[in-house]
Scaffold this motif. Structure first.
Motif, PDB file in Angstrom:
ATOM      1  N   MET A   1      46.088  34.819  53.582  1.00 55.37           N
ATOM      2  CA  MET A   1      45.033  33.826  53.773  1.00 55.37           C
ATOM      3  C   MET A   1      43.754  34.374  53.151  1.00 55.37           C
ATOM      4  SD  MET A   1      43.838  32.187  57.364  1.00 55.37           S
ATOM      5  CE  MET A   1      42.600  30.912  57.483  1.00 55.37           C
ATOM      6  N   THR A   2      43.142  33.601  52.266  1.00 57.81           N
ATOM      7  CA  THR A   2      41.917  34.054  51.620  1.00 57.81           C
ATOM      8  C   THR A   2      40.700  33.704  52.472  1.00 57.81           C
ATOM      9  OG1 THR A   2      41.514  31.992  50.432  1.00 57.81           O
ATOM     10  CG2 THR A   2      42.989  33.593  49.382  1.00 57.81           C
ATOM     11  N   ARG A   3      39.565  34.194  52.000  1.00 60.15           N
ATOM     12  CA  ARG A   3      38.307  33.903  52.677  1.00 60.15           C
ATOM     13  C   ARG A   3      38.069  32.403  52.768  1.00 60.15           C
ATOM     14  NH1 ARG A   3      33.293  36.375  49.730  1.00 60.15           N
ATOM     15  NH2 ARG A   3      34.432  38.281  50.239  1.00 60.15           N
ATOM     16  N   SER A   4      38.476  31.673  51.740  1.00 60.07           N
ATOM     17  CA  SER A   4      38.295  30.217  51.716  1.00 60.07           C
ATOM     18  C   SER A   4      39.451  29.478  52.379  1.00 60.07           C
ATOM     19  CB  SER A   4      38.148  29.734  50.269  1.00 60.07           C
ATOM     20  OG  SER A   4      39.300  30.068  49.524  1.00 60.07           O
ATOM     21  N   GLU A   5      40.324  30.253  53.054  1.00 52.46           N
ATOM     22  CA  GLU A   5      41.425  29.718  53.858  1.00 52.46           C
ATOM     23  C   GLU A   5      42.548  29.130  53.018  1.00 52.46           C
ATOM     24  OE1 GLU A   5      38.801  28.884  57.897  1.00 52.46           O
ATOM     25  OE2 GLU A   5      40.194  27.366  57.161  1.00 52.46           O
ATOM     26  N   THR A   6      42.686  29.608  51.794  1.00 50.33           N
ATOM     27  CA  THR A   6      43.883  29.275  51.017  1.00 50.33           C
ATOM     28  C   THR A   6      45.037  30.116  51.539  1.00 50.33           C
ATOM     29  OG1 THR A   6      42.599  28.748  49.043  1.00 50.33           O
ATOM     30  CG2 THR A   6      44.934  29.267  48.736  1.00 50.33           C
ATOM     31  N   ARG A   7      46.139  29.470  51.841  1.00 45.41           N
ATOM     32  CA  ARG A   7      47.279  30.151  52.446  1.00 45.41           C
ATOM     33  C   ARG A   7      48.463  30.190  51.482  1.00 45.41           C
ATOM     34  NH1 ARG A   7      44.760  27.101  56.435  1.00 45.41           N
ATOM     35  NH2 ARG A   7      44.432  28.141  58.453  1.00 45.41           N
ATOM     36  N   LYS A   8      49.197  31.273  51.569  1.00 44.32           N
ATOM     37  CA  LYS A   8      50.448  31.406  50.828  1.00 44.32           C
ATOM     38  C   LYS A   8      51.505  31.936  51.781  1.00 44.32           C
ATOM     39  CE  LYS A   8      48.546  32.295  46.218  1.00 44.32           C
ATOM     40  NZ  LYS A   8      48.502  33.243  45.074  1.00 44.32           N
ATOM     41  N   TYR A   9      52.758  31.529  51.539  1.00 44.67           N
ATOM     42  CA  TYR A   9      53.865  31.947  52.392  1.00 44.67           C
ATOM     43  C   TYR A   9      55.056  32.348  51.537  1.00 44.67           C
ATOM     44  CZ  TYR A   9      51.236  29.614  56.097  1.00 44.67           C
ATOM     45  OH  TYR A   9      50.264  29.241  56.981  1.00 44.67           O
ATOM     46  N   ALA A  10      55.820  33.271  52.051  1.00 42.14           N
ATOM     47  CA  ALA A  10      57.102  33.573  51.438  1.00 42.14           C
ATOM     48  C   ALA A  10      58.020  32.368  51.629  1.00 42.14           C
ATOM     49  CB  ALA A  10      57.715  34.811  52.080  1.00 42.14           C
ATOM     50  N   ASP A  11      58.895  32.154  50.678  1.00 42.95           N
ATOM     51  CA  ASP A  11      59.811  31.015  50.769  1.00 42.95           C
ATOM     52  C   ASP A  11      60.628  31.057  52.057  1.00 42.95           C
ATOM     53  OD1 ASP A  11      60.641  30.891  47.202  1.00 42.95           O
ATOM     54  OD2 ASP A  11      58.929  30.119  48.336  1.00 42.95           O
ATOM     55  N   SER A  12      60.956  32.258  52.493  1.00 45.45           N
ATOM     56  CA  SER A  12      61.827  32.419  53.656  1.00 45.45           C
ATOM     57  C   SER A  12      61.171  31.986  54.960  1.00 45.45           C
ATOM     58  CB  SER A  12      62.292  33.870  53.765  1.00 45.45           C
ATOM     59  OG  SER A  12      61.175  34.737  53.890  1.00 45.45           O
ATOM     60  N   VAL A  13      59.841  31.886  54.974  1.00 52.46           N
ATOM     61  CA  VAL A  13      59.145  31.516  56.218  1.00 52.46           C
ATOM     62  C   VAL A  13      58.367  30.216  56.088  1.00 52.46           C
ATOM     63  CG1 VAL A  13      58.941  33.978  56.772  1.00 52.46           C
ATOM     64  CG2 VAL A  13      56.983  32.763  55.777  1.00 52.46           C
ATOM     65  N   GLU A  14      58.305  29.662  54.895  1.00 49.30           N
ATOM     66  CA  GLU A  14      57.568  28.414  54.650  1.00 49.30           C
ATOM     67  C   GLU A  14      58.049  27.323  55.599  1.00 49.30           C
ATOM     68  OE1 GLU A  14      55.283  27.762  51.676  1.00 49.30           O
ATOM     69  OE2 GLU A  14      54.748  26.240  53.164  1.00 49.30           O
ATOM     70  N   GLY A  15      57.095  26.684  56.266  1.00 53.05           N
ATOM     71  CA  GLY A  15      57.433  25.615  57.203  1.00 53.05           C
ATOM     72  C   GLY A  15      57.729  26.082  58.610  1.00 53.05           C
ATOM     73  N   ARG A  16      57.906  27.402  58.786  1.00 48.28           N
ATOM     74  CA  ARG A  16      58.188  27.939  60.126  1.00 48.28           C
ATOM     75  C   ARG A  16      57.040  28.808  60.639  1.00 48.28           C
ATOM     76  NH1 ARG A  16      62.163  31.501  60.827  1.00 48.28           N
ATOM     77  NH2 ARG A  16      62.086  32.312  58.692  1.00 48.28           N
ATOM     78  N   PHE A  17      56.375  29.495  59.730  1.00 44.83           N
ATOM     79  CA  PHE A  17      55.288  30.408  60.111  1.00 44.83           C
ATOM     80  C   PHE A  17      53.956  29.809  59.670  1.00 44.83           C
ATOM     81  CE2 PHE A  17      57.720  34.735  59.975  1.00 44.83           C
ATOM     82  CZ  PHE A  17      58.701  34.201  60.805  1.00 44.83           C
ATOM     83  N   ARG A  18      52.910  30.157  60.402  1.00 51.05           N
ATOM     84  CA  ARG A  18      51.580  29.716  60.007  1.00 51.05           C
ATOM     85  C   ARG A  18      50.585  30.840  60.238  1.00 51.05           C
ATOM     86  NH1 ARG A  18      48.560  25.637  58.342  1.00 51.05           N
ATOM     87  NH2 ARG A  18      46.464  25.315  59.195  1.00 51.05           N
TER      88      ARG A  18
ATOM     89  N   ASN B   1      57.578  30.240  64.389  1.00 53.51           N
ATOM     90  CA  ASN B   1      58.425  29.280  65.092  1.00 53.51           C
ATOM     91  C   ASN B   1      59.825  29.276  64.494  1.00 53.51           C
ATOM     92  OD1 ASN B   1      56.149  28.445  66.626  1.00 53.51           O
ATOM     93  ND2 ASN B   1      55.564  27.017  65.022  1.00 53.51           N
ATOM     94  N   SER B   2      60.762  28.707  65.226  1.00 61.75           N
ATOM     95  CA  SER B   2      62.154  28.604  64.760  1.00 61.75           C
ATOM     96  C   SER B   2      62.657  29.944  64.236  1.00 61.75           C
ATOM     97  CB  SER B   2      62.258  27.524  63.667  1.00 61.75           C
ATOM     98  OG  SER B   2      61.811  26.276  64.141  1.00 61.75           O
ATOM     99  N   LEU B   3      62.446  30.971  65.020  1.00 61.77           N
ATOM    100  CA  LEU B   3      62.787  32.317  64.568  1.00 61.77           C
ATOM    101  C   LEU B   3      64.286  32.478  64.376  1.00 61.77           C
ATOM    102  CD1 LEU B   3      60.206  34.263  66.680  1.00 61.77           C
ATOM    103  CD2 LEU B   3      60.463  34.460  64.210  1.00 61.77           C
ATOM    104  N   LYS B   4      64.625  33.277  63.374  1.00 57.84           N
ATOM    105  CA  LYS B   4      66.009  33.558  63.026  1.00 57.84           C
ATOM    106  C   LYS B   4      66.269  35.059  63.170  1.00 57.84           C
ATOM    107  CE  LYS B   4      65.767  29.963  59.463  1.00 57.84           C
ATOM    108  NZ  LYS B   4      65.953  29.673  58.010  1.00 57.84           N
ATOM    109  N   THR B   5      67.513  35.428  63.281  1.00 54.26           N
ATOM    110  CA  THR B   5      67.841  36.843  63.412  1.00 54.26           C
ATOM    111  C   THR B   5      67.333  37.639  62.213  1.00 54.26           C
ATOM    112  OG1 THR B   5      70.031  36.436  62.461  1.00 54.26           O
ATOM    113  CG2 THR B   5      69.846  36.430  64.869  1.00 54.26           C
TER     114      THR B   5
END
Length: 116
Positions: A51-68, A83-87
């Protein structure tokens, strides 16, 4: 000198949720960016979110849509809502302060174990 301290890890069942915190000794809004990484046993440390100072966020593909990734400027704390944690999310999670193309400060890590 900046100190980062993670907390909030633990044992959770698949499908469950956890929120990790990263408390910083410095002023988070003044940082260019902060990131979360994780390292599973026997694997290399991998990028999770930033997360940048201007609140631009990036996620790994493996967590996109589940983590924030979020932050509370008043508390100088960075968060990772998982959320929706996996092993396969089982790992030690670290927060880091971005510096240039790298990182200059890391926390000590917090263990997340996803298991039934």
């Amino acid at each position: 000198q900046v100190q980062l301290m993670e907390s909030g890890g633990g044992l959770v069942q698949p499908g469950g949720s956890l929120r990790l915190s990263c408390a910083a000794s410095g002023s988070i809004p003044s940082f260019n960016a902060m990131s979360w990484y994780r390292q599973a046993p026997g694997k290399q440390r991998e990028f999770v979110a930033s997360m940048t100072r201007s609140e631009t966020r990036k996620y790994a593909d493996s967590v996109e849509g589940r983590f924030r990734i979020t932050r509370d400027n008043a508390k100088n704390t960075l968060y990772l809502q998982m959320n929706s944690l996996k092993t396969e999310d089982t790992a030690v999670y670290y927060c880091a302060k971005n510096y240039g193309m790298g990182y200059d400060y890391w926390g000590q890590g917090t263990q997340v174990t996803v298991s039934s």
